[in-house]
Design a protein around this motif. Structure first.
Motif, PDB file in Angstrom:
ATOM      1  N   THR A 214       0.544  -1.107   0.836  1.00  0.00           N
ATOM      2  CA  THR A 214       0.168  -0.404   0.355  1.00  0.00           C
ATOM      3  C   THR A 214       0.743   1.375   0.194  1.00  0.00           C
ATOM      4  O   THR A 214       0.813   2.159  -0.557  1.00  0.00           O
ATOM      5  CB  THR A 214      -0.826   0.024   1.171  1.00  0.00           C
ATOM      6  N   ALA A 215       1.499   1.321   0.479  1.00  0.00           N
ATOM      7  CA  ALA A 215       2.817   2.254   1.109  1.00  0.00           C
ATOM      8  C   ALA A 215       3.605   2.385  -0.240  1.00  0.00           C
ATOM      9  O   ALA A 215       3.775   3.573  -0.772  1.00  0.00           O
ATOM     10  CB  ALA A 215       3.772   2.459   2.119  1.00  0.00           C
ATOM     11  N   LEU A 227       7.466  11.603   2.949  1.00  0.00           N
ATOM     12  CA  LEU A 227       7.352   9.871   3.775  1.00  0.00           C
ATOM     13  C   LEU A 227       6.436  10.717   4.607  1.00  0.00           C
ATOM     14  O   LEU A 227       6.106   9.178   5.497  1.00  0.00           O
ATOM     15  CB  LEU A 227       8.973   9.404   4.179  1.00  0.00           C
ATOM     16  N   THR A 228       6.623  11.252   5.442  1.00  0.00           N
ATOM     17  CA  THR A 228       5.222  11.351   7.400  1.00  0.00           C
ATOM     18  C   THR A 228       4.373  11.018   6.364  1.00  0.00           C
ATOM     19  O   THR A 228       3.644  10.348   7.425  1.00  0.00           O
ATOM     20  CB  THR A 228       5.322  12.406   7.564  1.00  0.00           C
ATOM     21  N   ASN A 229       3.666  11.634   5.353  1.00  0.00           N
ATOM     22  CA  ASN A 229       2.015  11.221   4.844  1.00  0.00           C
ATOM     23  C   ASN A 229       2.178   9.881   4.592  1.00  0.00           C
ATOM     24  O   ASN A 229       0.934   9.525   4.660  1.00  0.00           O
ATOM     25  CB  ASN A 229       2.115  12.941   3.750  1.00  0.00           C
ATOM     26  N   ILE A 230       3.088   8.832   4.020  1.00  0.00           N
ATOM     27  CA  ILE A 230       2.670   8.305   3.787  1.00  0.00           C
ATOM     28  C   ILE A 230       2.917   6.822   4.921  1.00  0.00           C
ATOM     29  O   ILE A 230       2.094   5.829   4.373  1.00  0.00           O
ATOM     30  CB  ILE A 230       4.172   7.833   2.748  1.00  0.00           C
ATOM     31  N   ALA A 231       3.350   7.569   5.363  1.00  0.00           N
ATOM     32  CA  ALA A 231       3.927   6.543   7.181  1.00  0.00           C
ATOM     33  C   ALA A 231       2.396   6.802   7.582  1.00  0.00           C
ATOM     34  O   ALA A 231       1.744   5.522   8.405  1.00  0.00           O
ATOM     35  CB  ALA A 231       4.878   6.817   7.538  1.00  0.00           C
ATOM     36  N   TYR A 232       2.011   7.506   7.387  1.00  0.00           N
ATOM     37  CA  TYR A 232       0.879   7.872   7.852  1.00  0.00           C
ATOM     38  C   TYR A 232      -0.523   7.523   7.520  1.00  0.00           C
ATOM     39  O   TYR A 232      -2.013   6.814   8.233  1.00  0.00           O
ATOM     40  CB  TYR A 232       0.318   9.926   8.597  1.00  0.00           C
ATOM     41  N   GLN A 233      -0.647   7.759   6.216  1.00  0.00           N
ATOM     42  CA  GLN A 233      -1.514   7.240   5.499  1.00  0.00           C
ATOM     43  C   GLN A 233      -1.884   5.891   5.479  1.00  0.00           C
ATOM     44  O   GLN A 233      -2.378   4.565   4.897  1.00  0.00           O
ATOM     45  CB  GLN A 233      -1.201   7.989   4.627  1.00  0.00           C
ATOM     46  N   SER A 234      -0.844   5.154   5.540  1.00  0.00           N
ATOM     47  CA  SER A 234      -0.473   3.351   5.808  1.00  0.00           C
ATOM     48  C   SER A 234      -0.654   2.849   6.985  1.00  0.00           C
ATOM     49  O   SER A 234      -0.692   1.636   7.234  1.00  0.00           O
ATOM     50  CB  SER A 234       0.707   2.809   5.090  1.00  0.00           C
ATOM     51  N   GLU A 235      -0.957   3.846   8.244  1.00  0.00           N
ATOM     52  CA  GLU A 235      -0.995   3.856   9.489  1.00  0.00           C
ATOM     53  C   GLU A 235       0.875   2.885   9.839  1.00  0.00           C
ATOM     54  O   GLU A 235       0.495   2.022  10.862  1.00  0.00           O
ATOM     55  CB  GLU A 235      -2.374   2.589   9.683  1.00  0.00           C
ATOM     56  N   TYR A 236       1.501   3.337   9.548  1.00  0.00           N
ATOM     57  CA  TYR A 236       2.728   2.911  10.314  1.00  0.00           C
ATOM     58  C   TYR A 236       2.634   3.950  11.728  1.00  0.00           C
ATOM     59  O   TYR A 236       1.460   4.907  11.916  1.00  0.00           O
ATOM     60  CB  TYR A 236       4.296   2.950   9.772  1.00  0.00           C
ATOM     61  N   PHE A 237       3.424   3.178  12.881  1.00  0.00           N
ATOM     62  CA  PHE A 237       3.343   4.038  13.823  1.00  0.00           C
ATOM     63  C   PHE A 237       3.978   5.134  13.662  1.00  0.00           C
ATOM     64  O   PHE A 237       4.188   6.579  13.981  1.00  0.00           O
ATOM     65  CB  PHE A 237       4.157   3.513  14.787  1.00  0.00           C
ATOM     66  N   ASP A 238       5.328   5.331  12.998  1.00  0.00           N
ATOM     67  CA  ASP A 238       5.973   6.704  12.520  1.00  0.00           C
ATOM     68  C   ASP A 238       6.857   6.843  11.278  1.00  0.00           C
ATOM     69  O   ASP A 238       7.045   5.414  10.858  1.00  0.00           O
ATOM     70  CB  ASP A 238       6.853   7.050  13.636  1.00  0.00           C
ATOM     71  N   GLN A 239       7.486   7.810  10.634  1.00  0.00           N
ATOM     72  CA  GLN A 239       7.822   7.446   9.547  1.00  0.00           C
ATOM     73  C   GLN A 239       9.420   6.661  10.157  1.00  0.00           C
ATOM     74  O   GLN A 239       9.565   5.691   9.206  1.00  0.00           O
ATOM     75  CB  GLN A 239       8.888   8.941   9.309  1.00  0.00           C
ATOM     76  N   PRO A 254      13.248   4.298   1.124  1.00  0.00           N
ATOM     77  CA  PRO A 254      12.278   4.617   0.717  1.00  0.00           C
ATOM     78  C   PRO A 254      12.605   5.221  -0.570  1.00  0.00           C
ATOM     79  O   PRO A 254      12.484   5.244  -1.774  1.00  0.00           O
ATOM     80  CB  PRO A 254      10.888   5.240   1.339  1.00  0.00           C
ATOM     81  N   LYS A 255      13.737   7.185  -0.413  1.00  0.00           N
ATOM     82  CA  LYS A 255      14.090   7.526  -1.248  1.00  0.00           C
ATOM     83  C   LYS A 255      15.403   7.223  -2.209  1.00  0.00           C
ATOM     84  O   LYS A 255      15.274   8.049  -3.087  1.00  0.00           O
ATOM     85  CB  LYS A 255      14.663   8.954  -0.306  1.00  0.00           C
ATOM     86  N   GLU A 256      15.579   5.931  -1.857  1.00  0.00           N
ATOM     87  CA  GLU A 256      16.965   4.987  -2.896  1.00  0.00           C
ATOM     88  C   GLU A 256      15.757   4.448  -3.353  1.00  0.00           C
ATOM     89  O   GLU A 256      16.361   3.806  -4.621  1.00  0.00           O
ATOM     90  CB  GLU A 256      17.836   4.032  -1.919  1.00  0.00           C
ATOM     91  N   PHE A 257      14.485   3.857  -3.416  1.00  0.00           N
ATOM     92  CA  PHE A 257      14.271   3.373  -4.381  1.00  0.00           C
ATOM     93  C   PHE A 257      13.318   4.005  -5.306  1.00  0.00           C
ATOM     94  O   PHE A 257      13.878   3.206  -7.136  1.00  0.00           O
ATOM     95  CB  PHE A 257      12.869   3.082  -3.564  1.00  0.00           C
ATOM     96  N   LEU A 258      12.875   5.258  -5.354  1.00  0.00           N
ATOM     97  CA  LEU A 258      12.720   5.522  -6.015  1.00  0.00           C
ATOM     98  C   LEU A 258      13.862   6.420  -7.305  1.00  0.00           C
ATOM     99  O   LEU A 258      15.319   7.390  -7.346  1.00  0.00           O
ATOM    100  CB  LEU A 258      12.101   7.461  -6.115  1.00  0.00           C
ATOM    101  N   GLY A 259      14.056   6.076  -8.645  1.00  0.00           N
ATOM    102  CA  GLY A 259      14.723   6.029  -9.816  1.00  0.00           C
ATOM    103  C   GLY A 259      16.325   5.227  -9.536  1.00  0.00           C
ATOM    104  O   GLY A 259      17.035   5.357 -10.468  1.00  0.00           O
TER     105      GLY A 259
END
Length: 271
Positions: A214-215, A227-239, A254-259
């Protein structure tokens, strides 16, 4: 890279997520691609050149040309040896158990040749039909005839297992097992035992994979600002919790994943 998905027949739709095809022209210097766990089991037919699957940094095996890839809980690398042409069936977590008699846990974290799961002659006949088919439409017709003939109504996924998976899917992996079972410890023991046998991983592991997917989709489709918003919307405890799980299943942050060129294939699969 040409990646396409196709819907299954209505009789198979509760068990099969989709059919997919992938074509990639041969490259002079092919990139290793990191494959990320997605909670599903796949049956695949390699119609192009061989594909390497790395077992360590420098060692590899050639994937079987007709195989089932069981549940995985760690990322792994593959690398084409030339032209990529693959036809595959993606099953829902509880889908493939309806077609075979062996425990699904025996398929986890490896590729299993079709001949070890079905009668050798039947498996070889199926492989040849798929190879000789003129297009994806014909391949889908062939595999659906095979699956519908194999579908065993006596093979019924444990009701508690199915309810748990449905709850995990509907909540994007965030539902707790205690909530699903209403703290019934006797059911929990039964669930753990049957889940490993019929799905190949534990309920907790599958839930973590579903939540990460989902994230990951939000990250790839840029549906959140950071990433903070992704963590929040995916219901992780925090980033930090999100990044920890992300690294566990992808091997990078996550930042290394893109590109990342090694993630190009996974990016297509999970968008």
């Amino acid at each position: 890279m040409n990646y396409q998905t196709f819907e299954p027949h209505t009789d198979l739709a509760p068990l099969v997520s989709c059919y997919w095809t992938l074509e990639v022209p041969a490259q002079k210097e092919p990139e290793r691609q990191r494959i990320i766990p997605d909670g599903c089991i796949e049956m695949a037919f390699i119609l192009g050149d061989d594909i390497k699957r790395y077992t360590s940094k420098d060692e590899f095996i050639l994937q079987p040309r007709a195989m089932v890839l069981g549940q995985t809980i760690q990322p792994f690398y593959i690398e084409p040896t030339g032209y990529v042409n693959t036809f595959a069936i993606r099953f829902y977590p509880y889908g493939f158990a309806n077609f075979v008699a062996i425990p699904i846990k025996d398929l986890a974290n490896k590729e299993t040749p079709l001949g070890e799961l079905f009668e050798e002659n039947k498996a070889k006949e199926l492989e040849q039909k798929i190879i000789q088919a003129k297009d994806s439409k014909q391949r889908i017709e062939i595999i659906e005839e095979f699956l519908l003939a194999k579908l065993n109504n006596k093979t019924i996924i444990d009701n508690i297992v199915k309810q748990t998976i449905d709850a995990l899917l509907s909540t994007n992996g965030t539902a707790s097992i205690s909530t699903i079972l209403k703290d019934d410890l006797s059911k929990r023991r039964q669930l753990e035992r049957n889940f490993i046998k019929q799905i190949g991983v534990s309920p907790k592991q599958l839930g973590k994979v579903i939540r990460l997917q989902t994230a990951l989709k939000m990250l790839l489709n840029k549906k959140a600002e950071n990433l903070t918003n992704i963590a929040y919307q995916s219901e992780y405890f925090d980033q930090a919790h999100f990044i920890k799980d992300f690294k566990e299943f992808t091997g990078i942050n996550p930042k290394e994943f893109l590109g990342n060129e090694n993630m190009a294939l996974s990016s297509h699969f999970y968008k």
